[in-house]
Design an enzyme around this catalytic site. Structure first.
Site, short mmCIF file in Angstrom:
data_model
loop_
_atom_site.label_atom_id
_atom_site.label_comp_id
_atom_site.label_asym_id
_atom_site.label_seq_id
_atom_site.Cartn_x
_atom_site.Cartn_y
_atom_site.Cartn_z
N TYR A 108 0.79 -1.23 0.00
CA TYR A 108 0.00 0.00 0.00
C TYR A 108 0.83 1.28 0.00
O TYR A 108 0.79 2.04 -0.95
CB TYR A 108 -0.96 -0.01 1.21
CG TYR A 108 -1.91 -1.19 1.17
CD1 TYR A 108 -2.82 -1.32 0.13
CD2 TYR A 108 -1.87 -2.17 2.15
CE1 TYR A 108 -3.67 -2.41 0.07
CE2 TYR A 108 -2.72 -3.27 2.10
CZ TYR A 108 -3.62 -3.38 1.05
OH TYR A 108 -4.46 -4.45 0.98
N PRO A 121 -11.20 -0.10 -3.05
CA PRO A 121 -12.42 -0.77 -3.49
C PRO A 121 -13.66 0.10 -3.25
O PRO A 121 -13.68 0.96 -2.36
CB PRO A 121 -12.48 -2.03 -2.62
CG PRO A 121 -11.14 -2.13 -1.95
CD PRO A 121 -10.66 -0.71 -1.84
N SER A 555 -11.83 -11.80 -5.01
CA SER A 555 -12.09 -11.77 -3.58
C SER A 555 -13.55 -12.06 -3.30
O SER A 555 -14.43 -11.52 -3.97
CB SER A 555 -11.72 -10.40 -3.02
OG SER A 555 -11.86 -10.41 -1.62
#
Length: 627
Positions: A108, A121, A555
């Site tokens: 990140y 997201p 996911s």
């Protein structure tokens, strides 16, 4: 140790109690966290064996032979592998989690692409039935009240601990999502968190027509504002931000992280701007009151909302109505479309969805009769002084963002034929069934299998984040090759299907227990970098690059709410696939880039739907064999 790690260590407790618990239970969180096991470092030989197995279906025999030689070299007694492994084991002994700090940085904070599309997201919520400003503001007020209700559970340490397979989970991420923000840096970003300490955040940020407001959400006695009070305050905000010609300062947060870091320093030279930015960073969360988007037909409506949640639709629409570095941004549009977007560094999807489920349930509660209103102060408008240099930064950010917006292809597929109850009736894990359908869809489209990433939670361990479930296995590859082969009987195909889903379930269990291979391999590589030794050839090998090039990044984010999370692909020629399996239907969000001629989200959705139906037909036409 970076700021995030220090915060994690100082994180104030929240508890082991049932949801009904009242009052403050100090110290519970700390006790709970300290009782959690440490993330293990898997055995070296086990990881290397499993790495070779994972490569088998995705690289050529020639490449595999070469990699086998490199692995043999790496695993020699007293060799490089053993030395790095010992370094990792030492690191594990002296830290709370040998991986979490490294992972936060590499995945990140040091990732330089924009957070928009590439990292953050979005979540699409069911369409609300309001069609006007009154409805929009009333819903937003209720939403804020729900957020504050959840925040009380965190602050009072009465948040019930979650369990997976009977094991308690690390609850640290819940403490990182409110009152936090990412700060751009020239080579590495950082995270600030104002949830702790004496000066806790008492305000949220509200954005309307690209204009930011500080809205205090607590009364002077410390009680949260009620829906009615919040509604009145939101109306004041709305009425004082009717101009639509304001500079969209928030659009700066959509840029490449290095460019944004430069623009950020430039922006903060001015005292007024600095105060405004700090107010946004310190706020509990952001509420974006969006302008309505152009109307579209019902069948593509959800896909359009997914794009709106991910990037705001471009500089003409709502992209300037955001501060993308803010951990949590709830989006409520005038036309009833709503959802959220979150900055990924502090948390994974499940804690975000747990918060969302709580809020959605809360918004359904009937409102209590309210006492007479006390006049409330005017919410503070955050001012920005726009110099020619800042205006130029905004223009550049707009151009780059609009290119990204044009490039993102995102489709929401609501698969209505069956939900998770069907695979369960066949005694197959729904997640394994869906992952295998993705493998089949990809194989039918491209004629080969690819490296596939599915996130697995490591929250059984203290400060655990994720590892990778590699859904492409020798077993999945055998099944997808056989599915359309005339040489195999339906019974053989069904047996291969069951074997492949069983293999997926086994890999999943291995991953959540800290025994997957991806983070371990990353750890060995980072250990080499830290030790200032040359990077082992194993990590410079083509096969390693292929294994890490995830054409399918996937996911499962289950929720009680009928929503779906969405994210962009992680490679230029890949897909991002997120899904929420409900009892009788499955929500999918599929993304790809238009700039890649070989990928197409609608085509993937079509093949995925066909794969799910073909797998069901196959199972229904064959008796269950004794595997």
């Amino acid at each position: 140790m970076d700021r995030k790690q220090k915060q994690a260590e100082k994180a104030r407790p929240y508890g082991l109690l049932k949801p009904a618990a009242l009052g403050k239970i100090p110290g519970r969180f700390q006790l709970h966290q300290e009782a959690l096991p440490h993330l293990p470092v898997p055995p070296l030989q086990q990881t290397l064996d499993r790495y070779l197995l994972a490569l088998q279906p995705i690289i050529s025999e020639e490449e595999l032979n070469h990699t086998q030689e490199l692995v043999a070299e790496f695993r020699k007694p007293g060799g490089v592998g053993e030395r790095l492994q010992k370094g990792l084991e030492r690191r594990a002994k002296k830290t709370d989690n040998w991986l979490s700090d490294w992972w936060l940085k590499t995945a990140y904070l040091e990732y330089r692409l924009p957070v928009v599309v590439h990292s953050s997201p979005g979540v699409v919520l069911p369409k609300q039935d309001f069609q006007d400003r009154q409805g929009q503001l009333r819903f937003a007020a209720k939403l804020i009240e729900g957020i504050l209700d959840f925040k009380t559970m965190i602050d009072n340490e009465t948040l019930p601990v979650e369990y997976m397979g009977g094991k308690p989970l690390c609850m640290n991420q819940y403490y990182q999502i409110l009152s936090s923000c990412r700060i751009p840096g020239p080579k590495r970003d950082s995270i600030v968190n104002y949830a702790k300490g004496k000066k806790q955040s008492r305000h949220i940020t509200v954005v309307h027509n690209f204009q930011f407001f500080e809205l205090d959400v607590y009364n002077s006695d410390g009680s949260p504002l009620t829906t009615d009070q919040l509604f009145i305050q939101l109306e004041k905000i709305w009425n004082t931000s009717l101009q639509t010609n304001k500079e969209p300062v928030g659009i700066l947060t959509t840029n490449h992280r290095n460019s944004w870091a430069k623009a950020y320093n430039n922006l903060l030279k001015d005292k007024t701007n600095k105060e405004s930015v700090r107010t946004i960073e310190k706020s509990i969360c952001t509420i974006c009151l969006d302008a309505p988007m152009p109307r579209v037909s019902d069948d593509i409506y959800r896909s359009r909302v997914a794009a709106q949640m991910l990037h705001g639709g471009g500089s003409r629409w709502n992209s300037g109505n955001r501060w993308f570095d803010k951990t949590l941004q709830f989006i409520v549009a005038e036309d009833g479309s709503c959802g959220l977007v979150y900055e990924h560094a502090p948390a994974e999807g499940p804690p975000i969805v747990a918060l969302l489920d709580h809020i959605v349930e809360y918004t359904k509660k009937p409102e209590l009769v309210r006492s007479p209103m006390i006049p409330l102060p005017m919410p503070k408008k955050l001012r920005f002084n726009i110099t020619p240099e800042i205006k130029s930064d905004i223009e550049k950010a707009k151009q780059n963002l609009n290119i990204m917006v044009e490039d993102l292809d995102v489709i929401v597929l609501v698969f209505h034929q069956f939900g998770k109850n069907y695979p369960k009736s066949e005694k197959i894990s729904p997640d394994a069934f869906i992952q295998l359908a993705l493998q089949l869809a990809y194989y039918r489209m491209y004629g080969h299998s690819c490296a596939t990433y599915e996130s697995a939670s490591l929250r059984m361990f203290r400060l655990g984040r994720t590892d990778t479930i590699r859904s492409t296995s020798i077993e999945s590859h055998k099944f997808v090759q056989s599915m359309d082969s005339p040489d195999k009987s339906d019974q053989e195909k069904a047996d291969l299907l069951r074997r492949a889903t069983q293999a997926h379930k086994e890999y999943t269990n291995m991953a959540i227990q800290g025994n997957a291979i991806d983070r371990h391999l990353l750890g060995l590589k980072l250990q080499a970098i830290e030790d200032l030794v040359s990077i082992p050839e194993l990590f410079m090998d083509t096969a390693y690059a292929v294994a890490m090039h995830f054409n399918l990044s996937t996911s499962q984010v289950p929720a009680k709410t009928d929503c779906v999370m969405c994210f962009g692909p992680v490679v230029p020629d890949g897909y991002g696939v997120c899904y929420n399996p409900m009892d009788e239907h499955i929500n999918f969000a599929i993304s790809a880039f238009n700039s890649c001629a070989d990928t197409n989200a609608a085509r993937m959705a079509h093949y995925l739907e066909k794969a799910l139906l073909d797998m069901r037909s196959l199972l229904q036409s064959t008796p269950k064999s004794k595997l």
